[in-house]
Design a protein around this motif. Structure first.
Motif, PDB file in Angstrom:
ATOM      1  N   ALA A  49      12.302  -0.255  11.278  1.00 17.09           N
ATOM      2  CA  ALA A  49      11.941  -0.446   9.957  1.00 17.09           C
ATOM      3  C   ALA A  49      10.836  -1.344   9.615  1.00 17.09           C
ATOM      4  O   ALA A  49      10.840  -2.400  10.260  1.00 17.09           O
ATOM      5  N   VAL A  50      10.027  -1.000   8.771  1.00 17.20           N
ATOM      6  CA  VAL A  50       8.608  -2.212   8.557  1.00 17.20           C
ATOM      7  C   VAL A  50       8.767  -2.488   7.317  1.00 17.20           C
ATOM      8  O   VAL A  50       8.790  -1.754   6.265  1.00 17.20           O
ATOM      9  N   LEU A  51       8.398  -3.872   6.804  1.00 15.18           N
ATOM     10  CA  LEU A  51       8.142  -4.277   5.412  1.00 15.18           C
ATOM     11  C   LEU A  51       6.831  -4.066   5.236  1.00 15.18           C
ATOM     12  O   LEU A  51       6.002  -4.584   6.102  1.00 15.18           O
ATOM     13  N   LYS A  52       6.525  -3.319   4.141  1.00 16.51           N
ATOM     14  CA  LYS A  52       4.733  -3.264   3.818  1.00 16.51           C
ATOM     15  C   LYS A  52       4.637  -3.783   2.481  1.00 16.51           C
ATOM     16  O   LYS A  52       5.299  -3.596   1.536  1.00 16.51           O
ATOM     17  N   ILE A  53       3.595  -4.611   2.483  1.00 18.23           N
ATOM     18  CA  ILE A  53       3.230  -5.463   1.399  1.00 18.23           C
ATOM     19  C   ILE A  53       1.651  -5.314   1.162  1.00 18.23           C
ATOM     20  O   ILE A  53       0.922  -5.058   2.101  1.00 18.23           O
ATOM     21  N   ARG A  54       1.124  -5.400  -0.103  1.00 19.54           N
ATOM     22  CA  ARG A  54      -0.213  -5.431  -0.581  1.00 19.54           C
ATOM     23  C   ARG A  54      -0.383  -6.053  -1.870  1.00 19.54           C
ATOM     24  O   ARG A  54       0.446  -5.715  -2.801  1.00 19.54           O
ATOM     25  N   GLN A  55      -1.640  -6.339  -2.206  1.00 15.81           N
ATOM     26  CA  GLN A  55      -1.732  -6.669  -3.330  1.00 15.81           C
ATOM     27  C   GLN A  55      -2.104  -5.112  -4.276  1.00 15.81           C
ATOM     28  O   GLN A  55      -2.718  -4.350  -3.600  1.00 15.81           O
ATOM     29  N   VAL A  56      -1.618  -5.194  -5.282  1.00 17.05           N
ATOM     30  CA  VAL A  56      -2.016  -4.144  -6.108  1.00 17.05           C
ATOM     31  C   VAL A  56      -3.514  -3.703  -6.343  1.00 17.05           C
ATOM     32  O   VAL A  56      -4.382  -4.684  -6.747  1.00 17.05           O
ATOM     33  N   GLY A  57      -3.910  -2.653  -6.028  1.00 13.04           N
ATOM     34  CA  GLY A  57      -5.393  -2.020  -5.861  1.00 13.04           C
ATOM     35  C   GLY A  57      -5.724  -1.961  -4.489  1.00 13.04           C
ATOM     36  O   GLY A  57      -6.881  -1.263  -4.306  1.00 13.04           O
ATOM     37  N   ASP A  58      -5.129  -2.694  -3.615  1.00 14.37           N
ATOM     38  CA  ASP A  58      -5.468  -2.662  -2.171  1.00 14.37           C
ATOM     39  C   ASP A  58      -5.184  -1.236  -1.657  1.00 14.37           C
ATOM     40  O   ASP A  58      -4.134  -0.789  -2.098  1.00 14.37           O
ATOM     41  N   ASP A  59      -5.907  -0.646  -0.733  1.00 11.84           N
ATOM     42  CA  ASP A  59      -5.514   0.432  -0.064  1.00 11.84           C
ATOM     43  C   ASP A  59      -4.732   0.548   1.052  1.00 11.84           C
ATOM     44  O   ASP A  59      -3.757   1.342   1.318  1.00 11.84           O
ATOM     45  N   GLU A  60      -5.020  -0.553   1.790  1.00  6.08           N
ATOM     46  CA  GLU A  60      -4.045  -0.748   3.021  1.00  6.08           C
ATOM     47  C   GLU A  60      -2.987  -1.646   2.863  1.00  6.08           C
ATOM     48  O   GLU A  60      -3.118  -2.708   2.071  1.00  6.08           O
ATOM     49  N   TRP A  61      -2.024  -1.218   3.782  1.00  2.00           N
ATOM     50  CA  TRP A  61      -0.701  -2.165   3.749  1.00  2.00           C
ATOM     51  C   TRP A  61      -0.546  -3.014   4.756  1.00  2.00           C
ATOM     52  O   TRP A  61      -1.427  -2.644   5.843  1.00  2.00           O
ATOM     53  N   GLN A  62      -0.076  -4.228   4.584  1.00  2.00           N
ATOM     54  CA  GLN A  62       0.378  -5.290   5.804  1.00  2.00           C
ATOM     55  C   GLN A  62       1.498  -4.834   6.053  1.00  2.00           C
ATOM     56  O   GLN A  62       2.395  -4.785   5.329  1.00  2.00           O
ATOM     57  N   GLU A  63       1.835  -4.795   7.358  1.00  2.00           N
ATOM     58  CA  GLU A  63       3.137  -4.373   8.132  1.00  2.00           C
ATOM     59  C   GLU A  63       3.723  -5.457   8.768  1.00  2.00           C
ATOM     60  O   GLU A  63       2.908  -6.234   9.580  1.00  2.00           O
ATOM     61  N   SER A  64       5.117  -5.661   8.569  1.00  3.75           N
ATOM     62  CA  SER A  64       5.720  -6.444   9.641  1.00  3.75           C
ATOM     63  C   SER A  64       7.486  -5.743   9.795  1.00  3.75           C
ATOM     64  O   SER A  64       7.760  -5.241   8.985  1.00  3.75           O
TER      65      SER A  64
END
Length: 652
Positions: A49-64
């Motif tokens: 499992a990966v946790l995915k975050i981003r600022q609203v409006g961004d296209d790309e997710w940051q994963e950990s």
């Protein structure tokens, strides 16, 4: 009907979230968020499992990557690094390669024919290699070719070792097959505020009372001079009641009398006269140049401005003539004034949010916010938001944050707990609380625990005001100077956000008999004070604010740990940082009339201190240092000596 698609992995019981994800959780910049969820799948597959975050409006997710705990509970964490709205989700999938590694390892016993399993493994390896690039692709293709060669030569053991070896294991971790997976939708949201939304000391004062001459109306220039004393006490937010023109019709006199006499200044909450309304300054306070200088001085001193946002209009407000449909009308055609029985506010007309011109009214209310933001205001203390439609607040706060995400909203909502919670959910970063009326040990323990635990801790920040122009609680009326010290310590350390209304540091406590209201209230007249009057607690307030700045543990909101103290009049609690590098114990005598002592039970295990180790208890208020040993300590507090300890725990 057989579904065409379905989630291949179950993701449920995700935390944190508010009302199932309907509203955002709240955090401040730099704060860590720990996310957990139940993740599982039918069968015996290994999962990832990966946790995915981003600022609203961004296209790309940051994963950990998330890690698996007990009973299919998974955990991940991330830090929010900018103000505004964020979103997060979880993607979980069957780890097909690791599942194959697990299967073939278990089956790999002497004499076993694993040719079929190896062919399955090659399919898995080739699928990941198809998305690899550069050197990784070359290395993967080389290992795959070597496996095929070994398999053709009957070297089953060698083929297995290549397929499950460290090199291929590392490559496959970089290019996992997520085809048998599921991403939680819709994502959950976070409202990220500036750190001052969760750690601040507020000071409320009336600019018109800042003159140093009796009966002279104070000005913004007088207020600028006062700012230096406020900063010296350690306050970083100044809160101003309405500073707009005050109506003349039905103006209230001193002590809320119905008849004003010449010279009566009226209530600042009765907004509007010929000089303008909510986007104008009371002329007696000064000019816009004076305001700009006030703002500039605040910035130089590192003080933020909170302005009272009040949707009241005096009968003289321009809106009354320009938009009569924005007000409530009685059958006889007269406009209905405000009431909070038994109180009557003849000098105030409330706005009608049910007007047929709702769009016009709502847009004008937004324009007021935007106007004052343009004038340097960064925080709004909103008067009685619970008397306006909640959808309005969700809309207007959203519109403000769309343009100015740095703005902070405080709800002055002394109302039903559910409404207080809902206002926080829809966008208010802070809220007034019932702390003002919580005097006893069990009340304080229960109430603070309610605010800082469970789902409420995810979105509600209580601003603990010790007093307000409207509220002089009985404990301050009758408890004298010891009560003022005691309540200041409680407000400043139980919550990371607290405030006082000016005069608190002078222990002003003269009330209307039988009421929780100030006699000769500053709401209706100018007050002149001697800030160095005997008995003042300026030095104590200053020291409390210094301690808050020095101790990271006191800068966090949701970390109150109540300790066992044998005496019901002694309240003890601790705060500590996550790494336990800063541990603070507060011990407060709740009785301003008598001395009390108690055995304090110290949770050494929680603090990471062995029971056989001596440690130092450094009272940051008095400067005294004590040598403590073991899980208990003796404390004694008295009105004539000290009402509280703020102890920093230090290991020798």
């Amino acid at each position: 009907m057989i579904p065409k698609e379905y989630p291949r992995v179950v993701i449920e019981a995700v935390e944190p979230k508010v009302d199932g994800g309907r509203f955002p959780i709240k955090r401040v910049v730099g704060e860590k968020i720990t996310v957990s969820a139940d993740i599982y799948k039918e069968g015996h597959f290994k999962l990832a499992a990966v946790l995915k975050i981003r600022q609203v409006g961004d296209d790309e997710w940051q994963e950990s990557a998330m890690t698996q705990g007990d009973n299919d509970r998974w955990f991940g964490e991330f830090i929010v690094t900018a103000i505004g709205r964020w979103e997060y989700t979880i993607e979980a999938y069957a780890e097909i390669y690791l599942s194959w590694v697990d299967e073939i390892t278990k089956k790999s016993v002497p004499g076993a024919d694993l040719r079929s399993e190896l062919l399955e493994g090659l399919v898995i390896l080739k699928k990941s290699a198809a998305v690899a690039q550069g050197e990784d692709l070359s290395r993967m293709l080389g290992i795959i070719a070597a496996i095929e060669t070994a398999l053709a030569a009957g070297e089953q053991r060698g083929a297995i070792d290549l397929g499950i070896g460290k090199v291929m294991h590392s490559m496959m971790a970089s290019y996992p097959d997520r085809s048998e997976g599921h991403q939680m939708t819709p994502p959950l949201t976070i409202m990220v505020n500036r750190p001052i939304a969760r750690f601040a000391a507020w000071y409320e004062f009336f600019p018109r009372s800042q003159s140093n001459l009796p009966y002279r109306h104070g000005t913004l220039q007088d207020s600028i001079r006062r700012l230096h004393d406020i900063k010296a006490m350690g306050f970083d937010v100044v809160y101003l009641p309405p500073i707009h023109p005050i109506g003349h019709s039905f103006r209230k006199g001193k002590n809320n009398s119905l008849v004003a006499v010449p010279g009566d200044v009226g209530s600042p909450w009765a907004i509007g006269n010929k000089h303008g309304g909510h986007m104008a300054l009371e002329p007696q306070l000064g000019t816009w140049d004076d305001w700009n200088q006030f703002v500039a001085t605040c910035r130089e001193l590192g003080i933020e401005i909170a302005l009272d946002y009040v949707m009241n209009c005096s009968p003289d407000h321009p809106y009354v003539a320009e938009h009569p449909d924005w007000f409530f009308h009685r059958p006889d055609g007269s406009i209905k004034y405000a009431e909070n029985p038994p109180k009557k506010y003849q000098d105030v007309y409330p706005l009608n949010f049910g007007t047929s011109d709702r769009a016009g009214l709502w847009q004008e209310m937004l324009e007021i916010f935007l106007f004052w933001i343009g004038k340097g205001v960064t925080t709004f203390r909103v008067d009685n938001p619970h008397t306006k439609p909640v959808p309005f607040w969700e809309w207007v706060i959203g519109e403000v944050h769309r343009q100015h995400p740095q703005v902070i909203f405080l709800a002055e909502a002394f109302t039903k707990p559910k409404m207080m919670r809902l206002l926080a959910k829809v966008g208010f970063a802070q809220s007034y609380t019932y702390f003002t009326w919580r005097d006893h040990k069990h009340d304080l323990t229960e109430y603070v625990s309610e605010l800082t635990s469970g789902e409420m801790k995810e979105y509600f920040t209580g601003n603990f005001f010790a007093n307000t122009p409207d509220i002089l609680p009985p404990i301050l009326q009758f408890g004298g100077r010891p009560a003022f010290i005691m309540r200041a310590v409680l407000a400043a350390t139980l919550s990371s956000v607290y405030g006082i209304y000016s005069g608190y540091e002078l222990c002003e406590n003269e009330a209307i008999p039988g009421k929780e209201e100030y006699l000769d209230s500053e709401k209706y007249e100018i007050k002149m004070r001697d800030w160095k009057a005997p008995g003042n607690i300026v030095d104590i307030i200053t020291r409390i604010n210094q301690i808050r700045q020095e101790c990271p543990a006191l800068q966090t909101y949701n970390n109150v740990l109540f300790l066992n103290a044998d005496n019901p009049n002694i309240l003890a609690y601790a705060k500590m940082t996550e790494d336990r590098s800063d541990i603070v114990i507060c011990v407060v005598n709740l009785d301003p009339f008598h001395a009390h002592h108690s055995i304090l039970h110290v949770p050494l295990g929680t603090f990471g201190i062995p029971e056989d180790e001596q440690y130092q208890a450094h009272d940051l208020l008095s400067g005294e240092r004590y040598r403590w040993h073991g899980p208990t300590a003796y404390v004694e507090l008295a009105p004539t000596t000290k009402m509280a300890h703020i102890i920093k725990v230090r290991r020798w």
